[in-house]
Design an enzyme around this catalytic site. Structure first.
Site, short mmCIF file in Angstrom:
data_model
loop_
_atom_site.label_atom_id
_atom_site.label_comp_id
_atom_site.label_asym_id
_atom_site.label_seq_id
_atom_site.Cartn_x
_atom_site.Cartn_y
_atom_site.Cartn_z
N GLY A 15 -7.14 39.67 -38.87
CA GLY A 15 -7.79 39.81 -37.64
C GLY A 15 -7.58 41.29 -36.80
N PHE A 16 -7.92 41.38 -35.59
CA PHE A 16 -7.87 42.74 -35.08
C PHE A 16 -6.62 43.40 -35.50
CE2 PHE A 16 -7.07 44.24 -30.72
CZ PHE A 16 -7.54 45.55 -30.86
N ASP A 36 -4.52 34.61 -43.90
CA ASP A 36 -5.43 34.44 -42.87
C ASP A 36 -6.56 33.32 -43.44
OD1 ASP A 36 -7.63 34.76 -40.80
OD2 ASP A 36 -6.32 36.53 -40.54
N THR A 40 -11.07 33.55 -37.11
CA THR A 40 -11.75 34.27 -36.15
C THR A 40 -11.96 35.90 -37.14
OG1 THR A 40 -9.72 34.69 -35.20
CG2 THR A 40 -11.58 33.27 -34.11
N GLY A 41 -10.91 36.11 -38.12
CA GLY A 41 -10.89 37.14 -38.66
C GLY A 41 -11.72 37.45 -39.86
N TYR A 153 -4.22 27.43 -25.00
CA TYR A 153 -3.66 28.74 -25.43
C TYR A 153 -2.19 29.25 -24.82
CZ TYR A 153 -3.47 33.83 -26.73
OH TYR A 153 -3.35 35.01 -27.16
N THR A 183 -4.97 44.11 -25.22
CA THR A 183 -5.21 45.37 -26.36
C THR A 183 -6.70 45.53 -26.96
OG1 THR A 183 -2.97 45.32 -27.00
CG2 THR A 183 -4.35 46.22 -28.77
N ARG A 194 -13.94 38.99 -25.26
CA ARG A 194 -13.04 39.73 -24.32
C ARG A 194 -13.67 40.93 -23.91
NH1 ARG A 194 -7.59 39.32 -28.16
NH2 ARG A 194 -9.01 39.27 -29.79
P1 NAD Z 1 -7.80 37.98 -33.77
O1 NAD Z 1 -8.59 36.83 -33.38
O2 NAD Z 1 -8.57 39.11 -34.25
O3 NAD Z 1 -6.70 37.63 -34.93
C1 NAD Z 1 -6.14 36.37 -35.05
C2 NAD Z 1 -6.26 36.04 -36.62
O4 NAD Z 1 -5.52 34.76 -36.92
C3 NAD Z 1 -7.36 35.94 -37.05
O5 NAD Z 1 -7.76 36.55 -38.30
C4 NAD Z 1 -7.64 34.44 -37.45
O6 NAD Z 1 -8.51 34.19 -38.58
C5 NAD Z 1 -6.37 34.02 -38.00
N1 NAD Z 1 -5.90 32.66 -37.88
C6 NAD Z 1 -6.38 31.73 -36.75
N2 NAD Z 1 -5.95 30.56 -37.07
C7 NAD Z 1 -5.33 30.72 -38.31
C8 NAD Z 1 -4.85 29.74 -39.09
N3 NAD Z 1 -4.45 28.54 -38.85
N4 NAD Z 1 -4.07 30.31 -40.29
C9 NAD Z 1 -4.32 31.53 -40.81
N5 NAD Z 1 -4.82 32.14 -39.95
C10 NAD Z 1 -5.47 31.93 -38.49
O7 NAD Z 1 -6.81 38.31 -32.73
P2 NAD Z 1 -5.82 39.32 -32.23
O8 NAD Z 1 -6.51 39.86 -31.06
O9 NAD Z 1 -5.76 40.37 -33.36
O10 NAD Z 1 -4.68 38.67 -32.14
C11 NAD Z 1 -3.72 38.54 -32.83
C12 NAD Z 1 -2.35 38.01 -32.19
O11 NAD Z 1 -1.86 38.61 -31.06
C13 NAD Z 1 -2.59 36.67 -31.89
O12 NAD Z 1 -1.53 35.84 -32.07
C14 NAD Z 1 -2.99 36.43 -30.29
O13 NAD Z 1 -2.53 35.69 -29.57
C15 NAD Z 1 -1.76 38.00 -29.85
N6 NAD Z 1 -2.25 38.54 -28.76
C16 NAD Z 1 -3.51 39.45 -28.69
C17 NAD Z 1 -3.86 40.20 -27.60
C18 NAD Z 1 -4.86 41.26 -27.58
O14 NAD Z 1 -5.11 41.62 -26.67
N7 NAD Z 1 -5.43 41.31 -28.78
C19 NAD Z 1 -2.98 40.01 -26.43
C20 NAD Z 1 -2.06 39.03 -26.77
C21 NAD Z 1 -1.65 38.41 -27.76
#
Ligand code: NAD
Length: 326
Positions: A15-16, A36, A40-41, A153, A183, A194
Site C-alpha cells: 500500500g501507500f 498484501d 487496495t494496494g 474502521y 498522511t 482521501r
Molecule cells: P493503503 O490502502 O495504501 O494500504 C493498506 C494496504 O493493506 C493495502 O496495500 C491493502 O491491499 C492491504 N490490505 C488490506 N486488507 C488486507 C488483508 N486482509 N490482507 C493483506 N493485505 C491487506 O493505506 P495506507 O494509507 O498505506 O494505510 C496503511 C495503514 O496505516 C493502515 O492500517 C491504515 O489504517 C493506517 N493509517 C494510515 C493513515 C494515512 O493517512 N495514510 C492514517 C492513519 C492510519
C-alpha cells in the site's frame, strides 16, 4: 535502547505507507517480507523492490492463517498495516474492514509471538472520533459513534489496539501502537477518496475541487517521509505507546484546496458537497510524546510535501492518459 532488525514482515506492505516502509527498511539493511492481498494496494508500489535480494513479496491475506501466521524463517519485526484505510473503501467493504482489524491483527500478533519479534500496530487518529479535546493527546479516550457507518474502521482499530495491549500483558510481547494522523505523498491512489489525492487529481484534470461542507473543518497533514521516520523511530525504541505521529500544523480544508490549486497553477473552483456522517470537525495531534520519547518531529512543510506529491501525480496521470490514448 535502539533495536536493530534483520528481517521484518510488513502486512499491507504494497500500500501507500507500507511501500515507503519497505523501502526504508531495505535502505537500512533489513530484509523485508511484504504480505498484501492487493485489496487496495498496487504491485507497482513495490515493483522496483522485486529485484532486491532482501525483498520478498507474498500475495496473501492477513486474515488467512496460512499466509501470515505460518511465514517461515526468522523475523524480528512485524509492522501490521493491512487494513482498508480510506473511507471510500472501508464504507464499501465494512465486513472486510472489521475482519482484518480483528482476525488479521490476531494473526500478525501470533506471528510476532511465535518469532519473538517486536510488533507495531498501525493505528489511527480516527480512534479519537469527532474529538472533544483539542489537540488530541494519547490520553484522550475519544468520541466515536460505535454504530455509525465509519465505526467499522474506527472500532476495528480500537479493537486492534485492545488486542495488542492484551498480548503485551498476557504474553509480555514487545508491542507498540502508533496513532497515525492524515498522511499524504506519492503512491496514494488518485481514486482513494482521501482529501489530498482527490484535490490533486481534480486540479490536474481541471475539475472543481470537492470540499465537504463549508470547508472550515480542520485537518493536520503529514508528509509520508516524516510519518515513515516516526513509525520507524517507534519500532526501534522500547516505547509501547500509543504514540501520535502527525504534523500539528492545522489547516482548514479550504486552505489546503487553495494551496493545491496554487501549486498546480490551476484556477481554484470549489464545489461544496455534503459532509459525511461523523466527519470530525477538528483534527490535530499533540506530538509532545513522540518528541520527548522518540526525538521525532516532522520536517517537511505543506508546500514542499504538496510539490513532491503533485509532481508524482502529474507523472502518473500523464502515464495513464498516455496508456489510454494508445
Ligand atoms: P493503503 O490502502 O495504501 O494500504 C493498506 C494496504 O493493506 C493495502 O496495500 C491493502 O491491499 C492491504 N490490505 C488490506 N486488507 C488486507 C488483508 N486482509 N490482507 C493483506 N493485505 C491487506 O493505506 P495506507 O494509507 O498505506 O494505510 C496503511 C495503514 O496505516 C493502515 O492500517 C491504515 O489504517 C493506517 N493509517 C494510515 C493513515 C494515512 O493517512 N495514510 C492514517 C492513519 C492510519
Amino acid at each position: 535502547m535502539r533495536r536493530n532488525f534483520r528481517r521484518a514482515v510488513i502486512t499491507g506492505g504494497a500500500g501507500f505507507l507500507g511501500s515507503h516502509l519497505c523501502e526504508y527498511l531495505l535502505e537500512h539493511g533489513t530484509e523485508v517480507v511484504c504480505v498484501d492481498n492487493f485489496a487496495t494496494g498496487d504491485a507497482r508500489n513495490v515493483a522496483s523492490l522485486l529485484d532486491h535480494d532482501g525483498f520478498q513479496l507474498v500475495v496473501g491475506d492477513a486474515c488467512d492463517p496460512r499466509h501470515v501466521r505460518a511465514l517461515p524463517g526468522p523475523v524480528d519485526l512485524v509492522l501490521h498495516l493491512a487494513s482498508l484505510a480510506s473511507p471510500a473503501f472501508y464504507l464499501r467493504r465494512p465486513l472486510e474492514t472489521l475482519w482484518v482489524g480483528a482476525v488479521g491483527t490476531a494473526h500478525a500478533l501470533e506471528l510476532a509471538r511465535a518469532k519473538g519479534a517486536r510488533f507495531v500496530l498501525a493505528s489511527t487518529s480516527e480512534i479519537y472520533g469527532d474529538p472533544l479535546v483539542h489537540p488530541q493527546t494519547e490520553s484522550y479516550w475519544g468520541n466515536v459513534n460505535s454504530v455509525g457507518p465509519r465505526s467499522v474502521y474506527d472500532e476495528s482499530k480500537r479493537y486492534a489496539e485492545a488486542l495488542t495491549m492484551a498480548y503485551r500483558r498476557v504474553y509480555r510481547l514487545s508491542t507498540a501502537i502508533v496513532r497515525i494522523f492524515n498522511t499524504y505523498g506519492p503512491r496514494m491512489r488518485p481514486d482513494d477518496g482521501r482529501m489530498i489525492p482527490t484535490f490533486i487529481r481534480q486540479s490536474l484534470s481541471k475539475e472543481p475541487l470537492t470540499v465537504a461542507g463549508d470547508g472550515l473543518q480542520t485537518r493536520s497533514v503529514c508528509y509520508v517521509s516524516d510519518t515513515t521516520r516516526g513509525i520507524m523511530a517507534l519500532a526501534h525504541s522500547d516505547v509501547a505507546g500509543p504514540v501520535n505521529i502527525g504534523n500539528p500544523e492545522e489547516r482548514t480544508v479550504r486552505e489546503i484546496a487553495e494551496k493545491v490549486g496554487q501549486l498546480t497553477g490551476q484556477p481554484v473552483h470549489l464545489r461544496h458537497v455534503e459532509r459525511p456522517v461523523d466527519d470530525p470537525r477538528r483534527r490535530c495531534p499533540d506530538i509532545s510524546l513522540a518528541t520527548s520519547l522518540l526525538g521525532w518531529r516532522p520536517h517537511v512543510g505543506l508546500e514542499e510535501g504538496l510539490r513532491h506529491t503533485i509532481d508524482w501525480f502529474a507523472r502518473e496521470m500523464g502515464h495513464e492518459q498516455g496508456q489510454r490514448s494508445r
